[in-house]
Enzyme design. Structure first.
Site, PDB file in Angstrom:
ATOM      1  N   ASN A 175      -3.796  -4.296   5.973  1.00 44.69           N
ATOM      2  CA  ASN A 175      -3.621  -5.680   5.673  1.00 44.69           C
ATOM      3  C   ASN A 175      -3.014  -6.555   6.667  1.00 44.69           C
ATOM      4  O   ASN A 175      -3.202  -7.852   6.618  1.00 44.69           O
ATOM      5  CB  ASN A 175      -2.527  -5.518   4.414  1.00 44.69           C
ATOM      6  CG  ASN A 175      -3.272  -5.466   3.119  1.00 44.69           C
ATOM      7  OD1 ASN A 175      -4.431  -5.561   2.831  1.00 44.69           O
ATOM      8  ND2 ASN A 175      -2.712  -4.660   2.176  1.00 44.69           N
ATOM      9  N   CYS A 183       2.051   6.425  10.555  1.00 43.65           N
ATOM     10  CA  CYS A 183       1.168   7.457  10.093  1.00 43.65           C
ATOM     11  C   CYS A 183       0.611   8.255  11.406  1.00 43.65           C
ATOM     12  O   CYS A 183       0.178   9.365  11.338  1.00 43.65           O
ATOM     13  CB  CYS A 183       0.037   6.851   9.362  1.00 43.65           C
ATOM     14  SG  CYS A 183      -0.808   5.298  10.112  1.00 43.65           S
ATOM     15  N   THR A 184       0.420   7.671  12.335  1.00 41.63           N
ATOM     16  CA  THR A 184      -0.519   8.134  13.614  1.00 41.63           C
ATOM     17  C   THR A 184       0.615   9.170  14.324  1.00 41.63           C
ATOM     18  O   THR A 184       0.075  10.235  14.683  1.00 41.63           O
ATOM     19  CB  THR A 184      -0.987   7.438  14.645  1.00 41.63           C
ATOM     20  OG1 THR A 184      -1.966   6.258  13.939  1.00 41.63           O
ATOM     21  CG2 THR A 184      -1.819   7.731  15.624  1.00 41.63           C
ATOM     22  N   ASN A 231      -4.132   7.794   6.424  1.00 44.90           N
ATOM     23  CA  ASN A 231      -3.159   7.104   6.997  1.00 44.90           C
ATOM     24  C   ASN A 231      -2.171   6.476   5.903  1.00 44.90           C
ATOM     25  O   ASN A 231      -1.073   6.001   6.137  1.00 44.90           O
ATOM     26  CB  ASN A 231      -3.517   6.114   8.023  1.00 44.90           C
ATOM     27  CG  ASN A 231      -4.763   5.351   7.583  1.00 44.90           C
ATOM     28  OD1 ASN A 231      -5.854   5.684   7.487  1.00 44.90           O
ATOM     29  ND2 ASN A 231      -4.420   4.071   6.968  1.00 44.90           N
ATOM     30  N   GLY A 250       1.795   2.370  19.029  1.00 45.96           N
ATOM     31  CA  GLY A 250       3.228   3.127  19.496  1.00 45.96           C
ATOM     32  C   GLY A 250       3.144   4.343  19.478  1.00 45.96           C
ATOM     33  O   GLY A 250       4.352   4.866  19.807  1.00 45.96           O
ATOM     34  N   ARG A 274       0.822  -1.191  -0.124  1.00 42.76           N
ATOM     35  CA  ARG A 274       0.032   0.054  -0.123  1.00 42.76           C
ATOM     36  C   ARG A 274       0.987   1.138   0.115  1.00 42.76           C
ATOM     37  O   ARG A 274       0.848   2.168  -0.756  1.00 42.76           O
ATOM     38  CB  ARG A 274      -0.754   0.148   1.420  1.00 42.76           C
ATOM     39  CG  ARG A 274      -1.958  -1.052   1.338  1.00 42.76           C
ATOM     40  CD  ARG A 274      -2.755  -1.155   0.207  1.00 42.76           C
ATOM     41  NE  ARG A 274      -3.690   0.048  -0.046  1.00 42.76           N
ATOM     42  CZ  ARG A 274      -4.105   0.580  -1.029  1.00 42.76           C
ATOM     43  NH1 ARG A 274      -4.033  -0.060  -2.287  1.00 42.76           N
ATOM     44  NH2 ARG A 274      -4.823   1.669  -1.221  1.00 42.76           N
ATOM     45  N   ILE A 275       1.793   1.347   1.116  1.00 42.62           N
ATOM     46  CA  ILE A 275       2.497   2.592   0.862  1.00 42.62           C
ATOM     47  C   ILE A 275       3.658   2.639  -0.013  1.00 42.62           C
ATOM     48  O   ILE A 275       3.750   3.674  -0.652  1.00 42.62           O
ATOM     49  CB  ILE A 275       3.414   2.548   2.208  1.00 42.62           C
ATOM     50  CG1 ILE A 275       2.314   2.728   3.338  1.00 42.62           C
ATOM     51  CG2 ILE A 275       4.275   3.875   2.503  1.00 42.62           C
ATOM     52  CD1 ILE A 275       1.207   3.777   3.432  1.00 42.62           C
TER      53      ILE A 275
END
Length: 481
Positions: free
Chosen positions: A320, A289-290, A453, A348, A138-139
């Site tokens: 995924n 991302c967070t 994200n 985290g 995805r990324i």
């Protein structure tokens, strides 16, 4: 003429102006490495309607709509200057000129505002820097799209290769198809062709070699003409310095991880601590991302009000890593069906704040709930501030940060009353402040931060890679520090 006729005539006039802007924007980008922005949003390769929508969006954050009739003179002024590689925000130029022109003409004002990008002060164009993607999930595919998009000048980052494990017959064709079509982010903007005989994918003229390997030790990048490359590891298989250093083979100069790192590997959030990267650092992480979503607004709040403690609760789209249907998973709860359940899990991000923002001594806790949406998450950041304030003051502060501060590429701001998660698919910011949901009571503040994200995070990754490669060019007018 009726009111309706007037509105339509006005629209057609603005369409004509936007059409005239497109070749100017493209020429500046191709020939001078100049990226034209409107309030931090690039206008390169944008359609007529996209240019008009980008201008109209300014009303949500600046309070009034920005017209192409206002920005066109500044764009035209740029063509008269001896510009070097830079990012120039014509929206900010127009807004600043409107507030106080100093008695100068548009051309004089523009020349003064972008003086650092002209004449003897301008930066010389950099040679292209090779990039390798290790992993193409995805990324990886979104980073590939961004790298291809930004390759227009030919003097920035150049995607040379993708490393994957062979997935069977038609592997190359299937991977090219996944790059071409995305269920969330839509069609690739451009053309893609596959050369199975040479093992390459050509996207908008960028020839990308697909290298099949099970381990970094199997690859000699110099055999493909790759040198001094930055390798972006999208697999998350290796998280510490020892594991990531396995990528440092002939042809590879630096390694960037698209996941939180362990040990002494720096966790970098662009806009917050990217300038702490040491020139000789060869392994670094872009955190999660967070973490990228919460650290910029956390810094903005800490700088203005002080933060004594905080808690972040992320409502995160499924990934995924989870199962479609109930099945074994080594982590608690993640084995339960992702599209059918809300799943409590760990994050985290809170602990990663200390690495990205070490000057913040306040304890930050965190937890996460995965929910049945495929993309866009929201972080609810609850803060105990160092002083009392009001909701209006906080919103004014964050709006200004999103417009003029060094964090304006990381923090966006929306006042849309009906905003929902899907509205932010494709956002290039690390997080978006939802003004309507913000709550403030004395020294307690709760911020609701939307973030794509996938795409927003990928943009942050590319910004870090641009910085360490030396092709992240200065922005004018300069952000307010």
């Amino acid at each position: 003429m009726t009111v309706n006729d007037d509105a339509f005539t006005n629209w057609m006039s603005r369409e004509e102006i936007a059409e005239s802007m497109i070749p100017v924007i493209g020429k500046l980008h191709r020939e001078r490495d100049v990226t034209v922005l409107v309030h931090s949003r690039s206008l390169v390769n944008k359609s007529v309607v996209s240019i008009l929508k980008t201008h109209r969006f300014a009303r949500q954050i600046a309070g009034e709509e920005l017209s192409v009739t206002e920005t066109l003179p500044f764009l035209e002024a740029l063509t008269t200057l001896d510009l070097g590689p830079s990012q120039i925000d014509i929206g900010m130029l127009a807004a600043t000129y409107r507030a106080d022109s100093g008695g100068l003409s548009v051309r004089e004002f523009t020349a003064r505002a972008v003086a650092g990008a002209t004449g003897a002060d301008k930066i010389e164009r950099r040679a292209p820097r090779d990039v390798v993607l290790y992993g193409f999930g995805r990324i990886g595919r979104l980073v590939a799209r961004l790298l291809i998009e930004k390759a227009g000048s030919g003097n920035g980052l150049r995607l040379r290769a993708v490393v994957v494990r062979r997935g069977g017959d038609q592997d190359l064709v299937k991977r090219a198809s996944l790059l071409r079509r995305d269920s969330i982010h839509g069609q690739f903007r451009g053309t893609i062709t596959v050369d199975e005989a040479n093992g390459t994918i050509t996207a908008n003229g960028n020839v990308i070699k697909v290298i099949y390997a099970n381990d970094p030790s199997e690859i000699d990048y110099t055999a493909y003409g790759i040198k001094d490359a930055i390798l972006i590891d999208n697999t998350g298989k290796w998280r510490d310095r020892q594991g990531l250093s396995e990528h440092l083979r002939p042809g590879i100069d630096k390694v960037v991880l698209t996941a939180p790192a362990k040990g002494d590997v720096p966790n970098i959030v662009h806009g917050v601590n990217h300038d702490t990267i040491k020139p000789d650092e060869r392994v670094l992480s872009c955190a999660s991302c967070t973490t990228n979503a919460i650290v910029p607004p956390l810094k903005a709040m800490a700088d203005e009000y002080g933060v004594l403690r905080g808690h972040v609760e992320t409502v995160h789209s499924f990934t995924n890593d989870q199962n479609l249907l109930d099945n074994f998973h080594k982590a608690d709860r993640r084995g339960r069906s992702a599209p059918l359940n809300m799943v409590i899990t760990e994050t985290g991000a809170a602990s990663a704040v200390a690495k990205a923002l070490p000057e913040l001594k306040a304890p930050i806790t965190g937890s996460s709930i995965r929910v049945p949406v495929p993309d866009v998450s929201i972080a609810i950041l609850s803060l105990r501030l160092g002083r009392e304030t009001t909701r209006e003051e906080v919103l004014d502060h964050l709006r200004e940060v999103s417009l003029t501060s060094p964090l304006k590429r990381q923090i966006d701001f929306t006042t849309a009353p009906d905003a929902v998660s899907s509205d932010f698919i494709g956002s290039r910011h690390a997080s978006i402040i939802d003004a309507g949901a913000t709550k403030v009571d004395g020294d307690n503040a709760i911020l609701y931060l939307w973030y794509d994200n996938e795409y927003g995070y990928s943009c942050q990754v590319v910004r870090v890679v641009q910085y360490v490669s030396g092709v992240e060019y200065p922005t004018y007018p300069a952000p307010v520090v």
